[in-house]
Design a protein around this motif. Structure first.
Motif, PDB file in Angstrom:
ATOM      1  N   ILE A 156       1.175   6.877  -6.734  1.00  0.00           N
ATOM      2  CA  ILE A 156       0.105   7.844  -7.001  1.00  0.00           C
ATOM      3  C   ILE A 156       0.660   9.270  -6.879  1.00  0.00           C
ATOM      4  CG2 ILE A 156      -2.089   8.768  -6.143  1.00  0.00           C
ATOM      5  CD1 ILE A 156      -2.686   5.801  -5.198  1.00  0.00           C
TER       6      ILE A 156
ATOM      7  N   ASP B 295       3.768   1.534  -1.304  1.00  0.00           N
ATOM      8  CA  ASP B 295       4.311   1.712  -2.650  1.00  0.00           C
ATOM      9  C   ASP B 295       3.271   2.299  -3.600  1.00  0.00           C
ATOM     10  OD1 ASP B 295       6.864   0.891  -2.004  1.00  0.00           O
ATOM     11  OD2 ASP B 295       6.464  -1.214  -2.460  1.00  0.00           O
ATOM     12  N   TYR B 296       2.013   1.902  -3.429  1.00  0.00           N
ATOM     13  CA  TYR B 296       0.947   2.493  -4.240  1.00  0.00           C
ATOM     14  C   TYR B 296       0.831   3.989  -3.976  1.00  0.00           C
ATOM     15  CZ  TYR B 296      -1.242  -1.510  -6.527  1.00  0.00           C
ATOM     16  OH  TYR B 296      -1.497  -2.559  -7.358  1.00  0.00           O
TER      17      TYR B 296
ATOM     18  N   TYR C 290     -11.609   6.963  -5.468  1.00  0.00           N
ATOM     19  CA  TYR C 290     -11.400   6.163  -6.662  1.00  0.00           C
ATOM     20  C   TYR C 290     -12.718   5.868  -7.351  1.00  0.00           C
ATOM     21  CZ  TYR C 290     -10.829   1.873  -9.308  1.00  0.00           C
ATOM     22  OH  TYR C 290     -10.887   0.919 -10.274  1.00  0.00           O
TER      23      TYR C 290
ATOM     24  N   MET D 266       0.835  -1.206   0.000  1.00  0.00           N
ATOM     25  CA  MET D 266       0.000   0.000   0.000  1.00  0.00           C
ATOM     26  C   MET D 266       0.867   1.251   0.000  1.00  0.00           C
ATOM     27  SD  MET D 266      -3.059  -0.886   2.641  1.00  0.00           S
ATOM     28  CE  MET D 266      -4.431  -1.935   2.139  1.00  0.00           C
TER      29      MET D 266
ATOM     30  N   LEU E  34      -0.749   3.639 -13.299  1.00  0.00           N
ATOM     31  CA  LEU E  34      -0.313   3.021 -12.038  1.00  0.00           C
ATOM     32  C   LEU E  34       0.151   1.589 -12.287  1.00  0.00           C
ATOM     33  CD1 LEU E  34      -2.841   3.865  -9.187  1.00  0.00           C
ATOM     34  CD2 LEU E  34      -0.350   4.140  -9.136  1.00  0.00           C
TER      35      LEU E  34
ATOM     36  N   SER F  28      -5.134  -5.916 -10.430  1.00  0.00           N
ATOM     37  CA  SER F  28      -4.557  -5.744  -9.088  1.00  0.00           C
ATOM     38  C   SER F  28      -4.643  -4.297  -8.648  1.00  0.00           C
ATOM     39  CB  SER F  28      -3.082  -6.160  -9.056  1.00  0.00           C
ATOM     40  OG  SER F  28      -2.860  -7.288  -9.826  1.00  0.00           O
ATOM     41  N   VAL F  29      -4.431  -3.399  -9.600  1.00  0.00           N
ATOM     42  CA  VAL F  29      -4.512  -1.970  -9.260  1.00  0.00           C
ATOM     43  C   VAL F  29      -5.930  -1.634  -8.807  1.00  0.00           C
ATOM     44  CG1 VAL F  29      -4.363   0.377 -10.181  1.00  0.00           C
ATOM     45  CG2 VAL F  29      -2.648  -1.317 -10.822  1.00  0.00           C
TER      46      VAL F  29
ATOM     47  N   LEU G 216       3.969   0.361 -11.542  1.00  0.00           N
ATOM     48  CA  LEU G 216       4.229  -0.639 -10.506  1.00  0.00           C
ATOM     49  C   LEU G 216       4.502  -2.030 -11.087  1.00  0.00           C
ATOM     50  CD1 LEU G 216       1.420   0.605  -8.146  1.00  0.00           C
ATOM     51  CD2 LEU G 216       3.846   0.594  -7.550  1.00  0.00           C
TER      52      LEU G 216
ATOM     53  N   MET H  26      -6.460  -2.943  -5.267  1.00  0.00           N
ATOM     54  CA  MET H  26      -5.748  -2.181  -4.249  1.00  0.00           C
ATOM     55  C   MET H  26      -6.353  -0.796  -4.083  1.00  0.00           C
ATOM     56  SD  MET H  26      -3.439  -2.279  -1.986  1.00  0.00           S
ATOM     57  CE  MET H  26      -1.866  -3.127  -2.089  1.00  0.00           C
ATOM     58  N   CYS H  27      -6.776  -0.191  -5.174  1.00  0.00           N
ATOM     59  CA  CYS H  27      -7.358   1.145  -5.061  1.00  0.00           C
ATOM     60  C   CYS H  27      -8.666   1.097  -4.270  1.00  0.00           C
ATOM     61  CB  CYS H  27      -7.558   1.758  -6.439  1.00  0.00           C
ATOM     62  SG  CYS H  27      -5.988   2.220  -7.193  1.00  0.00           S
TER      63      CYS H  27
ATOM     64  N   THR I 175      -5.479   4.582 -13.529  1.00  0.00           N
ATOM     65  CA  THR I 175      -5.094   3.246 -13.060  1.00  0.00           C
ATOM     66  C   THR I 175      -4.169   2.550 -14.068  1.00  0.00           C
ATOM     67  OG1 THR I 175      -7.227   2.522 -13.912  1.00  0.00           O
ATOM     68  CG2 THR I 175      -7.049   2.805 -11.542  1.00  0.00           C
TER      69      THR I 175
END
Ligand SMILES: [Zn+2]
Length: 223
Positions: free
Chosen positions: A17, A12-13, A58, A10, A32, A42-43, A36, A46-47, A29
């Motif tokens: 961002i 790293d996200y 989001y 998280m 992103l 997966s994005v 990553l 996670m979002c 996204t």
């Protein structure tokens, strides 16, 4: 700052961002996923999780935007990263092309006490070894000045402000020409169609490829 209590992924996200907003003013996204190196699905997942934690807003098919809490957390992680890079470079003499990779790991695990001690040992520094601003303890960050080297005009007298930190080979190459933050540069020529740039650095003429030059931010020298 307060302790980060979310997973490393998280964190790293949040950093990604932040970086995308800084570069383009938005974080779609798809961008992103590319940054990553993960699948778009997966994005999306996670979002949604980050949105449940009220760290981002989001909407499917729109970008991701920070809430104030999310932005503050992103800046705390970036503060860790940049302080660690500078500490490794200044206190431990780790070369500037290797500090980023070390900081990518350590940024998630250092305590707030260690963060404070590093900041104090370095005299509350403002910039990391690549010239990026270090967010303050309270999460304030000064906007970076200047523009891209590739957008400057021949004849411009420039000073290097910042270079991208994540490609060790590129950093060694720039270092071999003396292209560090603070270095003065005269832009002699810029070939069209994204061709090479000709620069004078410390009285020596160099050719610099467009792709490498794109990673450099500069400001005009004060007259
Ligand atoms: Zn870095």
């Amino acid at each position: 700052m307060e302790r980060v209590a979310i997973s490393q992924a998280m964190q790293d996200y949040l950093k990604a961002i932040y970086k995308l907003h800084e570069q383009n003013g938005q974080a779609p996204t798809s961008a992103l996923a590319e940054m990553l190196g993960v699948a778009p699905a997966s994005v999306t997942n996670m979002c949604k999780k980050l949105a449940e934690l009220h760290l981002v807003e989001y909407e499917p098919y729109q970008g991701v935007r920070f809430t104030p809490a999310g932005q503050k957390l992103a800046l705390e992680i970036i503060r860790h990263h940049r302080l660690i890079e500078l500490y490794l470079a200044e206190a431990l003499n780790v070369p500037w092309d290797r500090v980023h990779e070390e900081a990518e790991r350590l940024e998630h695990v250092i305590s707030e006490d260690l963060e404070e001690r590093m900041a104090a040992a370095l005299g509350d520094p403002q910039f990391d070894p690549h010239g990026a601003p270090i967010p303050s303890r309270s999460g304030a960050i000064s906007p970076q000045s200047g523009g891209r080297l590739v957008d400057m005009r021949p004849g411009d007298r420039l000073i290097v402000v910042e270079v991208d930190d994540d490609d060790p080979e590129l950093l060694r190459y720039l270092g071999s020409m003396g292209l560090y933050p603070g270095t003065k540069v005269l832009l002699l020529a810029r070939a069209p169609f994204e061709g090479p740039l000709t620069l004078t650095i410390d009285q020596t003429q160099h050719n610099l490829g467009y792709q490498a030059a794109k990673s450099i931010l500069v400001a005009l020298q004060e007259q």
